[in-house]
Scaffold this motif. Sequence first.
Motif, mmCIF file in Angstrom:
data_model
loop_
_atom_site.group_PDB
_atom_site.id
_atom_site.type_symbol
_atom_site.label_atom_id
_atom_site.label_comp_id
_atom_site.label_asym_id
_atom_site.label_seq_id
_atom_site.Cartn_x
_atom_site.Cartn_y
_atom_site.Cartn_z
ATOM 1 N N LEU A 1 37.918 39.831 46.311
ATOM 2 C CA LEU A 1 37.180 39.040 45.612
ATOM 3 C C LEU A 1 36.639 39.189 44.154
ATOM 4 O O LEU A 1 35.737 38.679 43.842
ATOM 5 N N ARG A 2 37.577 40.004 43.455
ATOM 6 C CA ARG A 2 37.216 40.243 42.016
ATOM 7 C C ARG A 2 38.466 39.756 41.461
ATOM 8 O O ARG A 2 38.462 40.068 39.887
ATOM 9 N N ASP A 3 39.473 39.025 41.878
ATOM 10 C CA ASP A 3 40.709 38.882 41.330
ATOM 11 C C ASP A 3 41.053 37.359 41.752
ATOM 12 O O ASP A 3 41.108 37.293 42.911
ATOM 13 N N ARG A 4 41.896 36.405 40.890
ATOM 14 C CA ARG A 4 42.329 35.138 41.320
ATOM 15 C C ARG A 4 43.709 35.224 40.628
ATOM 16 O O ARG A 4 43.810 35.381 39.482
ATOM 17 N N PHE A 5 44.748 34.404 41.446
ATOM 18 C CA PHE A 5 45.643 34.336 40.798
ATOM 19 C C PHE A 5 46.091 33.468 39.459
ATOM 20 O O PHE A 5 46.635 33.799 38.726
ATOM 21 N N ASP A 6 45.244 32.409 39.805
ATOM 22 C CA ASP A 6 45.115 31.518 38.518
ATOM 23 C C ASP A 6 44.470 32.052 37.232
ATOM 24 O O ASP A 6 45.420 31.884 36.150
ATOM 25 N N LEU A 7 43.615 32.871 37.376
ATOM 26 C CA LEU A 7 43.063 33.579 36.302
ATOM 27 C C LEU A 7 44.124 34.642 35.751
ATOM 28 O O LEU A 7 44.223 34.853 34.609
ATOM 29 N N LYS A 8 44.583 35.344 36.667
ATOM 30 C CA LYS A 8 45.645 36.443 36.341
ATOM 31 C C LYS A 8 46.709 35.541 35.429
ATOM 32 O O LYS A 8 47.263 36.354 34.233
#
Length: 327
Positions: A153-160
């Motif tokens: 829960l430190r990364d999200r696909f939309d943000l990447k």
Amino acid sequence: MHDVIEGLADPSVRDLAWLLFSADLLRAQPPLAPLALCFADADEVRATLDWLAQLDRDPARLHATLAAAPTTRLGRYAENLLGWFLAHGPAARLVAQNVPLRRAGVTLGECDFLVRTRAGERLHWELAVKCYLYAGPGNSERASLAEFVGPNLRDRFDLKLSHLRDHQLRLTTHEAFASLGYGGPWRAQMFVKGWLFYPAGAMASVEDAPELAADHGRGWWVTRSAWPAFAQREAAAGWSVLPRLAWLAPRTLTAEPRGREDSVVAASTAVAPPADPATLIAALVRPHDPVLVAAFEADGAGGYREQSRGFIVPDDWPARAAAFSRQ
């Protein structure tokens, strides 16, 4: 992709083949984020398959290169593999790797790969290897990229994707890049590989986000309390934890131990022999963290091959992941 790596025995060579031939996670996102294409034509594909087979027979130089740049980061391991291919393979050629951009002492970013095709085209590749879990409701509505979250829960696909499209792929158009002497223009392309994991039993009910490639790699996730019943239904020959550097290609475990080179190069990718579900859970080093495991089936020759993979997550993870996807 399965046929390509099936005959390869060395773990690092299998991982390299997976990088080159596995499905992309994303569709092209024109105009700013087209997909990287490893091969210009069928001749380069055939030449690469022959080259991989030869490398699998004698991977010592690849092992030496990987051993000279040890890492615990999956992305860096993937970069090292792809850099080896571009430097030594029969397709596009490496011009430069990990090129930093700085202005007034401030680092603006780093170009992963500058590549020249055999036809002379200049390409800027940005590589990402990601594993995301679907944390959406799984109803009839189409999934969104924001609902695909990293296990911790430190990364999200939309943000990447936003960072990739709006920052990384624009680096070679920055005025600071012009002073580095690489000429141009360079055509930026994204090279995004990995796996997406869906709630066990609910994969078919999730309508993919429009940005996703239809044939992307898929796995499952299950909570800790649901794990025993799920594992029993899967009827695997055994289960093993996949260490982080073993998250690329599907794994195989041979009946005979690997040679000396693997004891040096692949220690961090080594997969323990398959065990029963209860033994696997009891042996977890960090039992309260998400963990990626693989189900193995017997290969008929005394070894095992991966039949599926997925994450075991804490019981409170789904609620926390759903909240993180809405932030």
